[in-house]
Design a protein around this motif. Structure first.
Motif, PDB file in Angstrom:
ATOM      1  N   ILE A 135      38.696  27.880  26.610  1.00 44.69           N
ATOM      2  CA  ILE A 135      40.126  28.176  26.504  1.00 44.69           C
ATOM      3  C   ILE A 135      40.391  29.172  25.383  1.00 44.69           C
ATOM      4  O   ILE A 135      41.317  29.990  25.466  1.00 44.69           O
ATOM      5  N   LEU A 136      39.576  29.139  24.316  1.00 46.78           N
ATOM      6  CA  LEU A 136      39.727  30.105  23.235  1.00 46.78           C
ATOM      7  C   LEU A 136      39.378  31.515  23.709  1.00 46.78           C
ATOM      8  O   LEU A 136      40.020  32.494  23.316  1.00 46.78           O
ATOM      9  N   ILE A 137      38.376  31.610  24.561  1.00 49.72           N
ATOM     10  CA  ILE A 137      38.014  32.915  25.121  1.00 49.72           C
ATOM     11  C   ILE A 137      39.136  33.424  26.014  1.00 49.72           C
ATOM     12  O   ILE A 137      39.463  34.614  26.023  1.00 49.72           O
ATOM     13  N   GLY A 138      39.754  32.510  26.768  1.00 46.72           N
ATOM     14  CA  GLY A 138      40.894  32.902  27.586  1.00 46.72           C
ATOM     15  C   GLY A 138      42.041  33.424  26.744  1.00 46.72           C
ATOM     16  O   GLY A 138      42.678  34.433  27.088  1.00 46.72           O
ATOM     17  N   LEU A 139      42.324  32.770  25.618  1.00 52.62           N
ATOM     18  CA  LEU A 139      43.392  33.232  24.724  1.00 52.62           C
ATOM     19  C   LEU A 139      43.048  34.580  24.112  1.00 52.62           C
ATOM     20  O   LEU A 139      43.915  35.442  23.951  1.00 52.62           O
ATOM     21  N   PHE A 140      41.773  34.770  23.764  1.00 55.78           N
ATOM     22  CA  PHE A 140      41.336  36.046  23.191  1.00 55.78           C
ATOM     23  C   PHE A 140      41.558  37.194  24.184  1.00 55.78           C
ATOM     24  O   PHE A 140      42.112  38.239  23.829  1.00 55.78           O
ATOM     25  N   VAL A 141      41.145  36.991  25.432  1.00 57.66           N
ATOM     26  CA  VAL A 141      41.322  38.036  26.443  1.00 57.66           C
ATOM     27  C   VAL A 141      42.805  38.233  26.753  1.00 57.66           C
ATOM     28  O   VAL A 141      43.243  39.355  27.045  1.00 57.66           O
ATOM     29  N   TYR A 142      43.590  37.169  26.678  1.00 50.76           N
ATOM     30  CA  TYR A 142      45.033  37.288  26.894  1.00 50.76           C
ATOM     31  C   TYR A 142      45.646  38.254  25.878  1.00 50.76           C
ATOM     32  O   TYR A 142      46.496  39.082  26.219  1.00 50.76           O
ATOM     33  N   VAL A 143      45.197  38.146  24.632  1.00 51.52           N
ATOM     34  CA  VAL A 143      45.759  38.989  23.573  1.00 51.52           C
ATOM     35  C   VAL A 143      45.319  40.445  23.719  1.00 51.52           C
ATOM     36  O   VAL A 143      46.119  41.364  23.509  1.00 51.52           O
ATOM     37  N   ILE A 144      44.052  40.662  24.104  1.00 47.33           N
ATOM     38  CA  ILE A 144      43.543  42.037  24.117  1.00 47.33           C
ATOM     39  C   ILE A 144      43.746  42.751  25.445  1.00 47.33           C
ATOM     40  O   ILE A 144      43.698  43.993  25.493  1.00 47.33           O
ATOM     41  N   LEU A 145      43.984  41.996  26.541  1.00 48.45           N
ATOM     42  CA  LEU A 145      44.118  42.658  27.843  1.00 48.45           C
ATOM     43  C   LEU A 145      45.424  42.320  28.568  1.00 48.45           C
ATOM     44  O   LEU A 145      46.084  43.217  29.090  1.00 48.45           O
ATOM     45  N   VAL A 146      45.781  41.041  28.614  1.00 47.27           N
ATOM     46  CA  VAL A 146      46.950  40.654  29.408  1.00 47.27           C
ATOM     47  C   VAL A 146      48.231  41.195  28.797  1.00 47.27           C
ATOM     48  O   VAL A 146      49.062  41.803  29.490  1.00 47.27           O
ATOM     49  N   GLU A 147      48.409  40.992  27.513  1.00 45.56           N
ATOM     50  CA  GLU A 147      49.630  41.488  26.862  1.00 45.56           C
ATOM     51  C   GLU A 147      49.727  43.012  26.877  1.00 45.56           C
ATOM     52  O   GLU A 147      50.775  43.565  27.225  1.00 45.56           O
ATOM     53  N   PRO A 148      48.672  43.741  26.508  1.00 44.94           N
ATOM     54  CA  PRO A 148      48.778  45.212  26.564  1.00 44.94           C
ATOM     55  C   PRO A 148      49.021  45.764  27.964  1.00 44.94           C
ATOM     56  O   PRO A 148      49.722  46.771  28.124  1.00 44.94           O
ATOM     57  N   LEU A 149      48.433  45.129  28.992  1.00 46.89           N
ATOM     58  CA  LEU A 149      48.617  45.604  30.369  1.00 46.89           C
ATOM     59  C   LEU A 149      49.931  45.137  30.980  1.00 46.89           C
ATOM     60  O   LEU A 149      50.290  45.573  32.073  1.00 46.89           O
ATOM     61  N   ILE A 222      29.968  29.983  35.083  1.00 45.26           N
ATOM     62  CA  ILE A 222      31.334  30.502  35.109  1.00 45.26           C
ATOM     63  C   ILE A 222      32.041  30.247  36.439  1.00 45.26           C
ATOM     64  O   ILE A 222      33.246  30.500  36.548  1.00 45.26           O
ATOM     65  N   ALA A 223      31.306  29.777  37.452  1.00 41.87           N
ATOM     66  CA  ALA A 223      31.904  29.628  38.781  1.00 41.87           C
ATOM     67  C   ALA A 223      33.045  28.614  38.799  1.00 41.87           C
ATOM     68  O   ALA A 223      33.981  28.749  39.590  1.00 41.87           O
ATOM     69  N   GLY A 224      32.978  27.603  37.945  1.00 41.61           N
ATOM     70  CA  GLY A 224      34.012  26.568  37.968  1.00 41.61           C
ATOM     71  C   GLY A 224      34.936  26.573  36.778  1.00 41.61           C
ATOM     72  O   GLY A 224      35.672  25.598  36.558  1.00 41.61           O
ATOM     73  N   GLU A 225      34.929  27.656  35.985  1.00 42.35           N
ATOM     74  CA  GLU A 225      35.785  27.712  34.801  1.00 42.35           C
ATOM     75  C   GLU A 225      37.262  27.826  35.197  1.00 42.35           C
ATOM     76  O   GLU A 225      37.622  28.627  36.058  1.00 42.35           O
ATOM     77  N   THR A 226      38.090  27.021  34.547  1.00 45.90           N
ATOM     78  CA  THR A 226      39.522  27.003  34.843  1.00 45.90           C
ATOM     79  C   THR A 226      40.357  27.535  33.696  1.00 45.90           C
ATOM     80  O   THR A 226      41.228  28.390  33.884  1.00 45.90           O
ATOM     81  N   ALA A 227      40.103  27.044  32.482  1.00 42.38           N
ATOM     82  CA  ALA A 227      40.946  27.363  31.328  1.00 42.38           C
ATOM     83  C   ALA A 227      41.097  28.858  31.079  1.00 42.38           C
ATOM     84  O   ALA A 227      42.232  29.337  30.889  1.00 42.38           O
ATOM     85  N   PRO A 228      40.019  29.650  31.064  1.00 43.95           N
ATOM     86  CA  PRO A 228      40.215  31.084  30.790  1.00 43.95           C
ATOM     87  C   PRO A 228      40.993  31.802  31.880  1.00 43.95           C
ATOM     88  O   PRO A 228      41.694  32.778  31.600  1.00 43.95           O
ATOM     89  N   LEU A 229      40.892  31.326  33.120  1.00 46.22           N
ATOM     90  CA  LEU A 229      41.610  31.988  34.211  1.00 46.22           C
ATOM     91  C   LEU A 229      43.100  31.706  34.167  1.00 46.22           C
ATOM     92  O   LEU A 229      43.899  32.505  34.663  1.00 46.22           O
ATOM     93  N   THR A 232      44.454  34.452  32.097  1.00 47.00           N
ATOM     94  CA  THR A 232      44.095  35.832  32.437  1.00 47.00           C
ATOM     95  C   THR A 232      44.458  36.208  33.874  1.00 47.00           C
ATOM     96  O   THR A 232      45.253  37.105  34.105  1.00 47.00           O
ATOM     97  N   ALA A 233      43.867  35.521  34.850  1.00 49.58           N
ATOM     98  CA  ALA A 233      44.122  35.858  36.251  1.00 49.58           C
ATOM     99  C   ALA A 233      45.229  35.009  36.856  1.00 49.58           C
ATOM    100  O   ALA A 233      45.793  35.364  37.894  1.00 49.58           O
ATOM    101  N   LEU A 234      45.515  33.867  36.244  1.00 46.65           N
ATOM    102  CA  LEU A 234      46.526  32.921  36.718  1.00 46.65           C
ATOM    103  C   LEU A 234      46.216  32.530  38.168  1.00 46.65           C
ATOM    104  O   LEU A 234      45.089  32.156  38.478  1.00 46.65           O
ATOM    105  N   ASN A 235      47.199  32.657  39.077  1.00 43.89           N
ATOM    106  CA  ASN A 235      46.991  32.227  40.468  1.00 43.89           C
ATOM    107  C   ASN A 235      48.167  32.684  41.314  1.00 43.89           C
ATOM    108  O   ASN A 235      49.214  33.072  40.787  1.00 43.89           O
ATOM    109  N   ASN A 236      48.024  32.657  42.635  1.00 41.08           N
ATOM    110  CA  ASN A 236      49.133  32.823  43.569  1.00 41.08           C
ATOM    111  C   ASN A 236      48.726  32.261  44.916  1.00 41.08           C
ATOM    112  O   ASN A 236      47.571  31.864  45.108  1.00 41.08           O
TER     113      ASN A 236
END
Length: 296
Positions: A135-149, A222-229, A232-236
């Protein structure tokens, strides 16, 4: 000729030897009982989980599960086709990101760095990443990629999964390269080949089975990871766009959402998705073991 003399060694009375042997037998039996008991407990829990997944998940498997998209709230039918394809895309992106970085970093540690302080620092950081909460890795990527994009994307999800996979590939690559005999490297150097050619043409080929196994293990990781997604990718509930911008449907987050929903149809699909992920990881593990056995 005996190396001992009667003056240096005295035999213990038979009663003393009997007491020592009996205590050791008792300790050995106790340890066997304890280890066997905990082994039975672990196996029982494992087969309990697998049995529950099979019993509850197999009822949700059908042709529609693999051909139809996820249903809306309260609706009947539907499947997991978009979530399955989305998971495959995100996992593939993660491995594409992680493999070159992990293999090259592991090669540096095994071939160039070895006992240097920089290599020790890299190993230390790699061990931290290996045990870091996802989940910490997910938050890290959120800050560096999700927010800027300006929004969630499959690219961010792939990067997050790649960061999780990198430490696994680094560790296995380094370990496998260290197992390659030194004379192989010396033979290449004796022919006048530079270190880079020796590594790519000899060392990598000798360790390729173990390196591929490490990549497959990282893929299963990584196939079953939920927290980072989630960050980052969320869902629909629809097919993702071709540029992977916006929410990308995936199995882990879909299972998390459907399992906690009050709709019976969603819960059934959540069990089916859990079974699909479990069987996929099991298949990857079996393939990795077969590769290692074939290399041996």
């Amino acid at each position: 000729m005996s190396l001992t003399t009667p003056s240096t060694v005295r035999e213990l009375p038979p009663t003393t030897w009997g007491r020592v042997r009996q205590s050791r037998r008792t300790a050995d039996k106790a340890m066997r009982i304890i280890t066997a008991s905990f082994t039975v407990i672990a196996i029982t829990v494992l087969f309990w989980i697998l049995g529950m997944l099979i019993v509850k998940g197999i009822g949700g498997l059908s042709v529609a599960t693999f051909t139809q998209i996820t249903p809306g709230p309260g609706s009947e039918g539907g499947g997991l086709a978009n979530a399955i394809v989305g998971s495959v895309i995100l996992t593939f992106l993660g491995i594409v990101v992680a493999t070159p970085i992990g293999v090259l970093a592991g090669t540096y540690l095994a071939e160039y760095g070895k006992g240097s302080k920089l290599a020790d620092l890299i190993r230390f950081i790699n061990d931290i990443l290996l045990s870091a909460p996802s989940i910490l890795i997910g938050l890290f990527v959120y800050v560096i990629l999700v927010e800027p994009l300006g929004g969630y994307s499959g690219w961010a999800g792939g990067v997050a999964l790649g960061i999780i996979a990198i430490p696994v590939i680094v560790r296995t690559t380094e370990d496998m390269l260290r197992l390659v005999p030194g004379p192989l490297r010396e033979a290449g150097a004796a022919l006048g080949a530079p270190p880079s050619v020796v590594i790519t043409a000899i060392t990598w080929k000798a360790a390729k089975a173990g390196m591929v196994t490490g990549i497959l293990l990282a893929l299963a990781r990584i196939a079953g990871e939920t927290a980072p997604l989630i960050f980052t990718a969320l869902n629909n509930n629809f097919w993702f766009s071709s540029n992977l911008m916006g929410g990308v449907s995936n199995l882990p987050v879909t299972i998390y959402m459907f399992a906690s929903a009050p709709y019976e149809n969603w819960q059934q699909l959540a069990w089916a998705g859990s079974l699909i992920i479990t069987m996929s990881i099991l298949l990857l593990s079996i393939i990795a073991r077969r590769i290692v056995r074939g290399a041996k």
